[in-house]
Design an enzyme around this catalytic site. Sequence first.
Site, PDB file in Angstrom:
ATOM      1  N   GLY A  55      13.556 136.165  27.797  1.00 54.71           N
ATOM      2  CA  GLY A  55      13.507 137.287  28.634  1.00 54.71           C
ATOM      3  C   GLY A  55      14.163 138.457  27.918  1.00 54.71           C
ATOM      4  O   GLY A  55      14.973 138.321  27.009  1.00 54.71           O
ATOM      5  N   CYS A  82      15.840 130.745  24.216  1.00 52.76           N
ATOM      6  CA  CYS A  82      16.206 132.265  23.943  1.00 52.76           C
ATOM      7  C   CYS A  82      17.037 132.648  25.148  1.00 52.76           C
ATOM      8  O   CYS A  82      18.087 132.271  25.381  1.00 52.76           O
ATOM      9  CB  CYS A  82      14.654 133.059  23.937  1.00 52.76           C
ATOM     10  N   TYR A  83      16.582 133.629  26.009  1.00 56.31           N
ATOM     11  CA  TYR A  83      17.407 134.084  26.843  1.00 56.31           C
ATOM     12  C   TYR A  83      17.634 133.070  27.877  1.00 56.31           C
ATOM     13  O   TYR A  83      18.965 132.861  28.468  1.00 56.31           O
ATOM     14  CB  TYR A  83      16.674 135.299  28.112  1.00 56.31           C
ATOM     15  N   HIS A 170      12.439 129.995  19.353  1.00 54.28           N
ATOM     16  CA  HIS A 170      11.063 129.759  20.204  1.00 54.28           C
ATOM     17  C   HIS A 170      10.105 128.591  19.595  1.00 54.28           C
ATOM     18  O   HIS A 170       9.249 129.012  18.947  1.00 54.28           O
ATOM     19  CB  HIS A 170      10.231 131.041  20.314  1.00 54.28           C
ATOM     20  N   GLU A 172       7.900 127.133  21.123  1.00 47.77           N
ATOM     21  CA  GLU A 172       6.346 127.188  21.430  1.00 47.77           C
ATOM     22  C   GLU A 172       5.671 127.928  20.474  1.00 47.77           C
ATOM     23  O   GLU A 172       4.484 127.986  20.468  1.00 47.77           O
ATOM     24  CB  GLU A 172       6.349 127.815  22.843  1.00 47.77           C
ATOM     25  N   ASP A 228     -16.112 131.584  33.844  1.00 52.07           N
ATOM     26  CA  ASP A 228     -15.327 131.013  35.010  1.00 52.07           C
ATOM     27  C   ASP A 228     -16.269 130.905  36.439  1.00 52.07           C
ATOM     28  O   ASP A 228     -15.955 129.817  37.090  1.00 52.07           O
ATOM     29  CB  ASP A 228     -14.188 132.030  35.334  1.00 52.07           C
ATOM     30  N   LYS A 370      -7.942 129.363  30.192  1.00 55.08           N
ATOM     31  CA  LYS A 370      -9.159 129.718  29.719  1.00 55.08           C
ATOM     32  C   LYS A 370     -10.026 128.439  29.186  1.00 55.08           C
ATOM     33  O   LYS A 370     -11.226 128.134  29.227  1.00 55.08           O
ATOM     34  CB  LYS A 370      -9.409 131.006  29.071  1.00 55.08           C
TER      35      LYS A 370
END
Length: 514
Positions: A55, A82-83, A170, A172, A228, A370
């Site tokens: 954040g 992180c945050y 991070h 990810e 979609d 998606k």
Amino acid sequence: MSKEKIFVLDFGGQYNQLIARRVRDNGVYCEIHSYKMPVEEIQSAAPSGIILTGGPNSVYGEEAILADPKLFELGIPILGICYGAQLMAHMLGGRVETAPTSEYGKTEMNVISGSSKLMKNVPEKTIVWMSHTDYISKLPSGFNKIASTEVCPIAAMEDNDRRLYAIQCHPEVTHSVDGDKILRNFLYEVCECKGDWQMSSFAGKAIESIKKTVGDGKALCALSGGVDSSVAAVLMSKAIGKQLTCVFVDHGLLRKNEAEQVSEIFGPSGAYDLNFIKVDAKERFYEKLKGVTDPETKRKIIGEEFIRVFEEEAKKIGSVDYMVQGTIYPDVIESGVGPSAVIKSHHNVGGLPDHVDFKEIIEPLRDLFKDEVRKVGLELGIPEELVFRQPFPGPGLGIRIIGEVTAEKVKIVQDADAIFREEVAKAGLNYDINQYFAALTNMRSVGVMGDFRTYDYAVVLRAVTTIDFMSAEAAQLPWELLEKVMNRIINEVDHVNRVLYDCTSKPPGTIEFE
Ligand code: XMP
């Protein structure tokens, strides 16, 4: 399938969707929730683990957003990133302060794996992605340090007894070489997940749940021909067959042959059991757009007219019980720090119709990203060319024609665009470029063809590479490809005597050319 799931609590970090993606990629279902989600709700949902995101704030600043201290007492494993890591340190008695220097980008991390669960099998030195100005300077009691960097004395820490874990980098982000291993350690070693979330089980479950919800009611779906709404319609039709009516409005601003393709796939000769209504509203839209040149006004007119046409058709059908929307997960995620959720309107050009009588909205894809929607589409047997369709704006070619929209200009841009798409596919580049299309400038200029002077339009080609469509770069197309496309457009499309390539990035440009 087990009910295991991970909650990602959103503290406003930029990689939150990516965290959820990585967790799902590892076979564990994952949901993003606001950091404000009450602890009692979390407890009753009983996730297998919780991830606190990054954040923009400082835990000690005035703007700090903190967690409910009870969160750390639930006994549910928590990983702070992180945050989220600093928050854990700060709230549990450690210290967080401004680092002597910020760390940004690829950084070497020294790992003390020892008996660490989070760092199991992570090499002693590994490259990670850092992005921080604060750091943890003192461990909270009960925690062990499990990693450091040149700047960060405590780049990761863990308390195995309380199952609390924190990491400054991070994991990810793909630049973190062992990031996936660290996430997997959290999911499998710490949370003891089995990892049986699979997209292939999604369709069957969704169909069962739609059947239950709709019973013998009637549902109505606005089908745009995009990924979609098409996947949503097919799922619905597999669940409730002819109780579903799909309305497809041809506003005359679709790509070449698109209306025919959609009718072939979903109409009576197609593979699906549903009521399909195609409305040819071309003239209505062209009439409304006569003399209009401002792009925003065009968007508004197209959006409003779409709703009117849809409402008229819905009225003919009579009252329905459910309205189907192709909303997908990125459209519904509630930001932890932002205002309330943003919901995509059904055709994302004009919102939901006001005068259609229905009880409830059904959004069968609201939990999917998606590419997960695409996987479901393929599994349901929807043709690949539809499943991998590029993004196409709701207002269609109406915003790819600069100046007034006329039937003649629509034909020019449709033909030029079809040639461009055909040649990009022939060159094998269709999966490398994220979005590419032709647009029509409002410029006419002098040219010469054979022995004749011409005074015709310039077509512009746009092709971009992008990850998130928020920023983009012009694709570096091979010159031979551009030359071939130019030649074909000039020879095959009337009223065009120049072809331009748009090399503008976004920003300052937008992806669309409107
Ligand atoms: P821009 O032009 O803003 O586009 O850089 C970013 C992405 O959004 C798509 N786009 C739309 N998609 N309805 C949509 O569904 C719209 O009204 C719309 N306008 C732009 C655009 O094609 C690109 O992928």
